[in-house]
Design a protein around this motif. Structure first.
Motif, short mmCIF file in Angstrom:
data_model
loop_
_atom_site.label_atom_id
_atom_site.label_comp_id
_atom_site.label_asym_id
_atom_site.label_seq_id
_atom_site.Cartn_x
_atom_site.Cartn_y
_atom_site.Cartn_z
N GLY A 183 46.49 70.12 -41.07
CA GLY A 183 45.46 71.08 -40.65
C GLY A 183 44.60 70.50 -39.54
N ASP A 229 43.95 70.39 -34.06
CA ASP A 229 44.12 71.36 -35.15
C ASP A 229 45.57 71.81 -35.26
OD1 ASP A 229 41.40 71.61 -35.88
OD2 ASP A 229 41.04 72.91 -34.15
N ASP A 230 46.00 72.06 -36.51
CA ASP A 230 47.26 72.73 -36.82
C ASP A 230 48.45 72.15 -36.07
OD1 ASP A 230 48.62 74.62 -38.33
OD2 ASP A 230 48.50 76.14 -36.77
N ASP A 243 53.13 69.86 -46.92
CA ASP A 243 52.07 70.77 -46.50
C ASP A 243 50.70 70.11 -46.67
OD1 ASP A 243 50.41 72.85 -45.83
OD2 ASP A 243 50.95 74.11 -47.54
N SER A 300 48.23 71.30 -44.64
CA SER A 300 47.54 72.23 -43.74
C SER A 300 46.08 72.44 -44.10
CB SER A 300 48.27 73.57 -43.72
OG SER A 300 48.31 74.14 -45.02
N ARG A 301 45.67 72.03 -45.29
CA ARG A 301 44.27 72.16 -45.70
C ARG A 301 43.59 70.79 -45.75
NH1 ARG A 301 42.87 76.04 -50.06
NH2 ARG A 301 42.44 77.69 -48.59
N ALA A 302 44.19 69.83 -45.03
CA ALA A 302 43.69 68.46 -45.09
C ALA A 302 43.62 67.85 -43.69
CB ALA A 302 44.60 67.61 -45.98
N THR A 303 42.93 66.73 -43.61
CA THR A 303 42.89 65.94 -42.39
C THR A 303 43.87 64.79 -42.53
OG1 THR A 303 40.58 66.49 -41.98
CG2 THR A 303 41.42 64.51 -40.90
#
Length: 86
Positions: free
Chosen positions: A19, A31-32, A59, A61-64
């Motif tokens: 993410g 980002d992304d 996945d 995608s909700r993390a750094t």
């Protein structure tokens, strides 16, 4: 069968969907993105795509993600060096 003391390395192809990617180079976080890994090496960082045939996906995608942090030099502290150590 030859005997060796060297473990055979898998050359798995992996995609980490990050993410946010902080690479530790001083540039702004991205980002992304997809971090592409083969074996134990990062081979590319590219804009995220929904599919990457031939890659196993992690996945995040909700993390750094911070790949450089795993190879960073530790900073000595009083706890690691002991009291009175310069």
């Amino acid at each position: 069968m030859p005997l060796t003391n060297r473990a055979e390395r898998r050359r798995e192809r992996l995609r980490v969907h990050a993410g946010l990617l902080w690479d530790g180079t001083g540039s702004a976080p991205r980002d992304d993105v997809d971090v592409l890994v083969e074996g134990s090496r990062i081979t590319a960082v590219e804009a995220h795509r929904a599919r990457r045939p031939g890659h196993r996906t992690v996945d995040a995608s909700r993390a750094t993600s911070c790949p450089a942090c795993s190879t960073a030099t530790p900073i000595p502290t009083a706890r690691s060096t002991g009291p009175g150590t310069p």
